[in-house]
Motif scaffolding. Structure first.
Motif, PDB file in Angstrom:
ATOM      1  N   LYS A   1      34.794  38.760  33.985  1.00 52.71           N
ATOM      2  CA  LYS A   1      36.202  38.739  34.390  1.00 52.71           C
ATOM      3  C   LYS A   1      36.399  38.812  35.903  1.00 52.71           C
ATOM      4  O   LYS A   1      37.297  38.160  36.447  1.00 52.71           O
ATOM      5  N   ASP A   2      35.584  39.597  36.631  1.00 52.23           N
ATOM      6  CA  ASP A   2      35.772  39.737  38.074  1.00 52.23           C
ATOM      7  C   ASP A   2      35.479  38.443  38.821  1.00 52.23           C
ATOM      8  O   ASP A   2      36.117  38.143  39.829  1.00 52.23           O
ATOM      9  N   GLU A   3      34.511  37.661  38.342  1.00 47.33           N
ATOM     10  CA  GLU A   3      34.126  36.448  39.055  1.00 47.33           C
ATOM     11  C   GLU A   3      35.042  35.267  38.770  1.00 47.33           C
ATOM     12  O   GLU A   3      34.949  34.244  39.430  1.00 47.33           O
TER      13      GLU A   3
ATOM     14  N   ASP B   1      33.969  32.172  30.354  1.00 44.83           N
ATOM     15  CA  ASP B   1      34.180  33.516  30.904  1.00 44.83           C
ATOM     16  C   ASP B   1      33.319  33.795  32.132  1.00 44.83           C
ATOM     17  O   ASP B   1      33.355  34.912  32.650  1.00 44.83           O
TER      18      ASP B   1
ATOM     19  N   GLN C   1      44.525  31.479  32.859  1.00 44.45           N
ATOM     20  CA  GLN C   1      43.842  32.656  32.361  1.00 44.45           C
ATOM     21  C   GLN C   1      44.384  33.050  30.987  1.00 44.45           C
ATOM     22  O   GLN C   1      45.558  32.845  30.691  1.00 44.45           O
TER      23      GLN C   1
ATOM     24  N   LEU D   1      39.429  36.064  30.304  1.00 40.99           N
ATOM     25  CA  LEU D   1      39.281  37.338  31.008  1.00 40.99           C
ATOM     26  C   LEU D   1      38.865  38.488  30.103  1.00 40.99           C
ATOM     27  O   LEU D   1      38.530  39.570  30.577  1.00 40.99           O
ATOM     28  N   TYR D   2      38.871  38.275  28.795  1.00 41.22           N
ATOM     29  CA  TYR D   2      38.403  39.294  27.863  1.00 41.22           C
ATOM     30  C   TYR D   2      36.882  39.279  27.749  1.00 41.22           C
ATOM     31  O   TYR D   2      36.297  40.150  27.091  1.00 41.22           O
TER      32      TYR D   2
ATOM     33  N   GLN E   1      44.012  36.463  28.117  1.00 45.68           N
ATOM     34  CA  GLN E   1      43.503  37.809  27.856  1.00 45.68           C
ATOM     35  C   GLN E   1      42.968  37.942  26.437  1.00 45.68           C
ATOM     36  O   GLN E   1      42.341  38.944  26.096  1.00 45.68           O
TER      37      GLN E   1
ATOM     38  N   LYS F   1      38.584  35.905  38.127  1.00 45.15           N
ATOM     39  CA  LYS F   1      39.933  36.475  38.084  1.00 45.15           C
ATOM     40  C   LYS F   1      40.955  35.678  38.883  1.00 45.15           C
ATOM     41  O   LYS F   1      42.161  35.880  38.708  1.00 45.15           O
ATOM     42  N   ASP F   2      40.508  34.772  39.759  1.00 48.13           N
ATOM     43  CA  ASP F   2      41.438  33.972  40.551  1.00 48.13           C
ATOM     44  C   ASP F   2      41.659  32.572  39.973  1.00 48.13           C
ATOM     45  O   ASP F   2      42.276  31.723  40.613  1.00 48.13           O
TER      46      ASP F   2
ATOM     47  N   ALA G   1      40.153  30.619  32.215  1.00 45.71           N
ATOM     48  CA  ALA G   1      39.307  31.802  32.339  1.00 45.71           C
ATOM     49  C   ALA G   1      39.564  32.767  31.194  1.00 45.71           C
ATOM     50  O   ALA G   1      40.688  33.259  31.024  1.00 45.71           O
TER      51      ALA G   1
END
Length: 233
Positions: free
Chosen positions: A190-192, A166, A199, A185-186, A201, A194-195, A183
């Motif tokens: 998450k911002d670093e 994460d 991914q 994302l939960y 959730q 997000k690309d 990634a």
């Protein structure tokens, strides 16, 4: 593509363990016991979990406390198991996801910047020990995450591998080793991440990502579909 993956390497904090409340509680208990008036907050803890110990303490403590960060870390470790049992928890779906992947034949490995005591305490909360093939922390052999990842991959030579994490540290470690990265994302970063190409959730989405979409219709729907195909033929 992730179709041929056989080895899945997981980060712990923010990927499997929802540890913000636990780490905040443990740190503030230590600070109170040692006579400091400063207290950490959950937002700061959340933003920095997953970093190396020195980097973590440098950011979450004020200047006065940081001068004594190694003593604070030592006391935190004394209390870690009790605090983990009271406030640590797995993200939803962790145990069932590990069980499902294990039964499908995947090798499941944990690696982390945490201490061995922290990892063992986390396992008591996560309830996934029967499904894990191997664990290692950066402090076990003085390796940083990229080198530790390289070592683990070498233990499973020839297995297609994916890293699940994460934070940016895991993305960079995976890239350094030429490995795909999923990634979470939960989690906490998450911002670093997000690309990232892959991914999820929620942790249970990992199964479909690795296995591909499955036919989920009921038996009745399946029979009806076959009858329709026969009629159309």
């Amino acid at each position: 593509m992730l179709n041929n993956i056989k080895l899945v390497i997981f980060d712990i904090d923010g990927t499997l363990l929802d540890s913000v409340c636990f780490n905040t509680y443990n740190m503030n208990c230590t600070l109170e016991m040692m006579g400091y008036t400063y207290r950490v907050d959950e937002a700061c803890i959340r933003a920095n979990l997953g970093a190396t110990a020195e980097d973590f303490y440098k950011v979450v403590l004020d200047e006065v406390c940081y001068l004594d960060w190694e003593a604070i870390r030592t006391q935190n470790r004394v209390n870690v198991r009790q605090a983990m049992q009271g406030y640590g928890k797995a993200f939803p779906g962790v145990e069932s996801t590990f069980k499902a992947l294990y039964e499908k034949g995947y090798k499941l490995v944990l690696y982390s910047n945490c201490s061995r005591l922290y990892l063992e305490s986390a396992l008591e909360v996560l309830h996934i020990t029967p499904y894990i093939d191997y664990t290692e922390c950066v402090k076990d052999n003085g390796l940083e995450k990229p080198e530790l990842l390289k070592k683990i991959v070498s233990l499973y030579e020839g297995m297609d591998t994916v890293v699940v994490g994460d934070r940016i540290h895991d993305l960079e470690a995976a890239a350094w080793n030429g490995l795909p990265y999923v990634a979470a994302l939960y989690g906490f970063g998450k911002d670093e991440i997000k690309d990232a190409t892959y991914q999820i959730q929620a942790i249970d989405e990992l199964i479909e990502l690795l296995e591909g979409p499955k036919y989920t219709k009921s038996i009745e729907e399946y029979i009806s579909l076959l009858d329709k195909e026969k009629q159309d033929a």
